[in-house]
Write a protein that holds these residues in place. Structure first.
Motif, short mmCIF file in Angstrom:
data_model
loop_
_atom_site.label_atom_id
_atom_site.label_comp_id
_atom_site.label_asym_id
_atom_site.label_seq_id
_atom_site.Cartn_x
_atom_site.Cartn_y
_atom_site.Cartn_z
N SER A 6 0.43 -2.08 1.17
CA SER A 6 0.29 -3.51 0.92
C SER A 6 -1.09 -3.99 1.33
O SER A 6 -1.86 -3.26 1.94
CB SER A 6 1.35 -4.27 1.71
OG SER A 6 1.19 -4.02 3.09
N THR A 7 -1.40 -5.20 0.97
CA THR A 7 -2.66 -5.80 1.40
C THR A 7 -2.54 -6.21 2.86
O THR A 7 -1.62 -6.92 3.23
CB THR A 7 -2.99 -7.04 0.56
OG1 THR A 7 -3.05 -6.65 -0.81
CG2 THR A 7 -4.33 -7.63 0.98
N PRO A 8 -3.45 -5.74 3.74
CA PRO A 8 -3.31 -6.06 5.15
C PRO A 8 -3.48 -7.54 5.42
O PRO A 8 -4.31 -8.21 4.81
CB PRO A 8 -4.42 -5.23 5.81
CG PRO A 8 -5.42 -4.98 4.73
CD PRO A 8 -4.62 -4.89 3.46
N ALA A 9 -2.68 -8.06 6.35
CA ALA A 9 -2.79 -9.46 6.72
C ALA A 9 -3.98 -9.68 7.64
O ALA A 9 -4.47 -10.79 7.80
CB ALA A 9 -1.51 -9.92 7.41
N TYR A 192 -3.98 5.06 13.72
CA TYR A 192 -4.87 6.22 13.83
C TYR A 192 -4.21 7.52 13.39
O TYR A 192 -4.91 8.49 13.11
CB TYR A 192 -5.44 6.29 15.24
CG TYR A 192 -6.34 5.10 15.51
CD1 TYR A 192 -7.54 4.95 14.81
CD2 TYR A 192 -5.97 4.10 16.40
CE1 TYR A 192 -8.35 3.85 15.00
CE2 TYR A 192 -6.79 2.99 16.60
CZ TYR A 192 -7.97 2.86 15.90
OH TYR A 192 -8.76 1.77 16.09
N SER A 193 -2.88 7.54 13.28
CA SER A 193 -2.23 8.67 12.62
C SER A 193 -2.60 8.70 11.15
O SER A 193 -2.87 9.76 10.57
CB SER A 193 -0.70 8.57 12.77
OG SER A 193 -0.31 8.67 14.12
N TYR A 194 -2.63 7.52 10.54
CA TYR A 194 -3.07 7.43 9.14
C TYR A 194 -4.53 7.87 9.00
O TYR A 194 -4.87 8.65 8.10
CB TYR A 194 -2.89 6.00 8.63
CG TYR A 194 -3.41 5.81 7.22
CD1 TYR A 194 -2.69 6.27 6.12
CD2 TYR A 194 -4.65 5.21 6.99
CE1 TYR A 194 -3.17 6.11 4.83
CE2 TYR A 194 -5.15 5.07 5.70
CZ TYR A 194 -4.41 5.51 4.63
OH TYR A 194 -4.90 5.39 3.35
N VAL A 195 -5.37 7.39 9.90
CA VAL A 195 -6.78 7.79 9.87
C VAL A 195 -6.91 9.30 9.94
O VAL A 195 -7.74 9.92 9.25
CB VAL A 195 -7.55 7.13 11.04
CG1 VAL A 195 -8.90 7.81 11.29
CG2 VAL A 195 -7.76 5.64 10.76
N LEU A 212 -0.70 -0.28 5.51
CA LEU A 212 -0.24 1.10 5.40
C LEU A 212 1.03 1.18 4.57
O LEU A 212 1.80 0.22 4.48
CB LEU A 212 0.04 1.67 6.80
CG LEU A 212 -1.11 1.68 7.80
CD1 LEU A 212 -0.66 2.34 9.10
CD2 LEU A 212 -2.32 2.39 7.22
N ARG A 213 1.25 2.32 3.98
CA ARG A 213 2.50 2.59 3.27
C ARG A 213 3.61 2.74 4.30
O ARG A 213 3.45 3.46 5.29
CB ARG A 213 2.38 3.87 2.44
CG ARG A 213 1.32 3.79 1.35
CD ARG A 213 0.93 5.18 0.86
NE ARG A 213 2.04 5.85 0.21
CZ ARG A 213 2.31 5.80 -1.09
NH1 ARG A 213 1.53 5.08 -1.88
NH2 ARG A 213 3.32 6.45 -1.61
N VAL A 214 4.71 2.05 4.10
CA VAL A 214 5.82 2.11 5.05
C VAL A 214 7.03 2.74 4.38
O VAL A 214 7.22 2.62 3.17
CB VAL A 214 6.17 0.73 5.61
CG1 VAL A 214 5.02 0.17 6.43
CG2 VAL A 214 6.55 -0.24 4.50
N GLY A 215 7.85 3.40 5.19
CA GLY A 215 9.02 4.04 4.60
C GLY A 215 10.02 4.45 5.65
O GLY A 215 9.76 4.38 6.85
N SER A 487 -12.77 0.60 4.96
CA SER A 487 -11.31 0.52 4.93
C SER A 487 -10.72 1.72 5.66
O SER A 487 -11.39 2.74 5.86
CB SER A 487 -10.80 0.49 3.49
OG SER A 487 -11.04 1.75 2.86
N LEU A 488 -9.46 1.61 6.06
CA LEU A 488 -8.81 2.75 6.69
C LEU A 488 -8.75 3.94 5.74
O LEU A 488 -8.85 5.09 6.17
CB LEU A 488 -7.41 2.37 7.15
CG LEU A 488 -7.30 1.41 8.35
CD1 LEU A 488 -5.85 1.23 8.75
CD2 LEU A 488 -8.12 1.88 9.52
N ALA A 489 -8.58 3.67 4.45
CA ALA A 489 -8.54 4.75 3.46
C ALA A 489 -9.89 5.48 3.41
O ALA A 489 -9.94 6.72 3.28
CB ALA A 489 -8.17 4.21 2.09
N GLU A 490 -10.98 4.74 3.52
CA GLU A 490 -12.30 5.37 3.51
C GLU A 490 -12.52 6.21 4.77
O GLU A 490 -13.09 7.31 4.71
CB GLU A 490 -13.39 4.30 3.40
CG GLU A 490 -13.45 3.61 2.05
CD GLU A 490 -14.36 2.40 2.04
OE1 GLU A 490 -14.93 2.10 0.97
OE2 GLU A 490 -14.51 1.74 3.09
#
Length: 541
Positions: A6-9, A192-195, A212-215, A487-490
């Motif tokens: 999602s778009t981060p708040a 930072y796990s995502y990073v 982040l993608r949540v699930g 971005s975190l993705a970058e």
């Protein structure tokens, strides 16, 4: 299941994520030293501090640098509030009013920061961050910066090591919220796990804050809460075309044809109800009672019924037992059902959880398994293999004069002087050595022979002729941010690219080869000249 990001708040980089990150998040001795510097009129003297660590974590030979975005957000919002000053007056009752006025006016406008880019692969003794500016403010921000960088880099490194162990084709989900070291630790660990290379998280707040993608799937309690089919609110399921069909009848028909009438009925009712609630996201937790005798057969009955009515089931989650064996048998059962009934079950996923860590991932690879996704919690977010990274900060220059910290332990001797760092790459694009040089030295050039010396062992030296030279330290703050916020993705992409660039022996699990971090001839000579000047000479009689 994992939802789309999602778009981060939160607008990352403007203010720290946590309100705890403010000028008061420091050690009392930093305030005391600042007052002492102010008292003798030295608080504005120009200083240079290096932030580095001495040993890679997790018995490895590489580290992921993370936390820079938060460090710069901290500088961007640095301001003592009135309530902060009131509290400090109580701690320093003898201090002059002018000192507290000085604190109130402090911000990051006189600070300059050079740094590795966040997500870089880094090694011991390298200055991850170089802080320049008046010693008063540079001293005050030290503890906060170390707190940010230590944990974020440790978690990112832990995640990266698990990504290497699992391989790039597997999906990795962070499920550590309930096991993390408090709420702040949980949110930071998700980020930072995502990073470090994970794909998503179960932490909804991290999803909101960072996009982040949540699930998640379901818990054993949901399965346990059902005891019979009579507890189902309806027997029907709404098909993709909007029509209704008796779903229970279809499931029981397949259960009978699977010769699985011995399975737990309450578990079957739970699975049916979940199909009704999430027809496009049906993923079942199959180990509540017996994985192979009940859980998987009940899932297959529901999965076949779902395909018949037009939906595509997702798969199963294993949360106990021999994960390698159970995943292989479950996959075999999927194939048998597909062959028997002609329904496409080839894309069913197997998710595994249950105290998984880096060593477990390597063991599963060695045993052979059919797991597609790993949900990892405790070992990831608590960094159970390493309590801290050990980032330190050392003064390396004051008013243009180099400074050195000596010790009877060679590993604790600091490398003095304002420095630049370069990565020298060979013909294949593989990093050969990282080289630290005096800031005013001419940088290394591709194709030229460069003497690289071990900073602590005069017998170790090598001549390197690089094909490519990468500048590692870049100016990221000069009174204000001077580069866009990545971005975190970058940042994550930089981590994965950096891992791919290293030789396999540097990243392997057992007995990895240390990566070389060297100093130039000029820096080496300067260091030992200063060492000789500062070291007292003992006298024996």
């Amino acid at each position: 299941t994992v939802s789309a990001a999602s778009t981060p708040a939160l607008l990352l980089g403007e203010r720290p994520t946590s309100s705890f990150v403010n000028p008061m998040l420091t050690d009392m001795f930093q305030i005391s030293m600042c007052y002492a510097q102010w008292s003798c009129g030295r608080h504005k003297e120009f200083s240079v501090f290096d932030y580095y660590f001495r040993k890679n974590p997790f018995q490895g030979e590489y580290t992921v640098f993370a936390g820079l975005t938060e460090v710069l957000a901290f500088l961007n919002s640095y301001q003592f509030l009135d309530e902060h000053i009131a509290f400090l007056r109580l701690q320093l009752p003898h201090a002059e009013d002018e000192f507290f006025e000085y604190l109130k006016e402090l911000d990051g406008s006189e600070v300059k920061v050079y740094s590795f880019m966040e997500g870089s692969i880094v090694f011991p003794r390298e200055p991850l961050i170089r802080i320049e500016g008046p010693i008063g403010i540079c001293q005050l921000i030290e503890s906060t910066i170390m707190s940010i960088v230590n944990f974020s880099s440790l978690v990112a490194t832990n995640a990266a090591r698990m990504r290497v162990a699992a391989g790039e084709s597997k999906c990795l989900l962070e499920f550590g919220l309930r096991r993390a070291q408090g709420p702040d630790g949980a949110v930071s660990a998700s980020r930072y796990s995502y990073v470090g290379g994970f794909d998503g998280t179960s932490n909804l707040l991290a999803g909101v804050l960072f996009g982040l993608r949540v699930g998640g799937t379901l818990a054993h309690s949901y399965v346990q809460s059902f005891t019979s089919l009579d507890q189902l609110r309806s027997r029907n399921i709404i098909k993709p075309d909007g029509s209704k069909v008796d779903f229970v009848e279809i499931v029981l028909r397949y259960r009978d044809r699977l010769q699985a009438n011995h399975t737990n009925v309450g578990e079957l009712a739970a699975f049916i109800s979940y199909c009704q609630a999430f027809p496009t996201d049906f993923l079942a937790l199959v180990d509540t009672y017996d994985t192979l005798v009940s859980g998987v057969p009940n899932f297959i009955a529901c999965a076949l019924a779902m395909t018949e009515v037009g939906y595509k089931p997702l798969g199963i989650r294993l949360d106990s037992g021999d994960l390698a064996y159970l995943s292989e048998v479950a996959r075999s059962m999927f194939k048998d059902a597909q062959a028997k009934f002609g329904k496409d079950l080839s894309e069913l996923k197997v998710v595994a959880s249950n105290e998984i860590g880096e060593a477990t991932l390597y063991a599963l690879n060695q045993q052979g398994h059919s797991i597609d996704t790993f949900a990892i919690g405790t070992a990831l977010v608590t960094c159970e293999g390493q309590p801290a990274l050990g980032v330190v900060s050392k003064l390396v220059e004051i008013n243009g004069h180099p400074r050195i910290k000596l010790s009877q332990e060679a590993k604790k001797v600091s490398i003095p002087c304002k420095k630049m760092a370069f990565r020298l790459l060979g013909r294949t694009g593989t990093p050969l050595v990282d080289l630290l040089m005096l800031a005013d030295e001419d940088p290394p050039r591709p194709g030229e022979r460069i003497m690289c010396r071990h900073p602590m062992d005069p017998t170790k030296r090598v001549i390197v002729t690089p094909t490519t030279v990468q500048t590692l330290l870049e100016c990221v703050w000069d009174g204000k941010r001077v580069q866009p916020v990545p971005s975190l993705a970058e940042i994550r992409a930089r981590v994965l690219s950096g891992l791919r660039s290293l030789r396999h022996d540097h990243v392997r699990f057992l007995n990895p080869t240390p990566y070389k971090v060297s100093v130039s001839e000029q820096l080496y000579n300067k260091m030992y000249e200063l060492w000789r000047q500062e070291a007292p000479i003992a006298e024996l009689e």
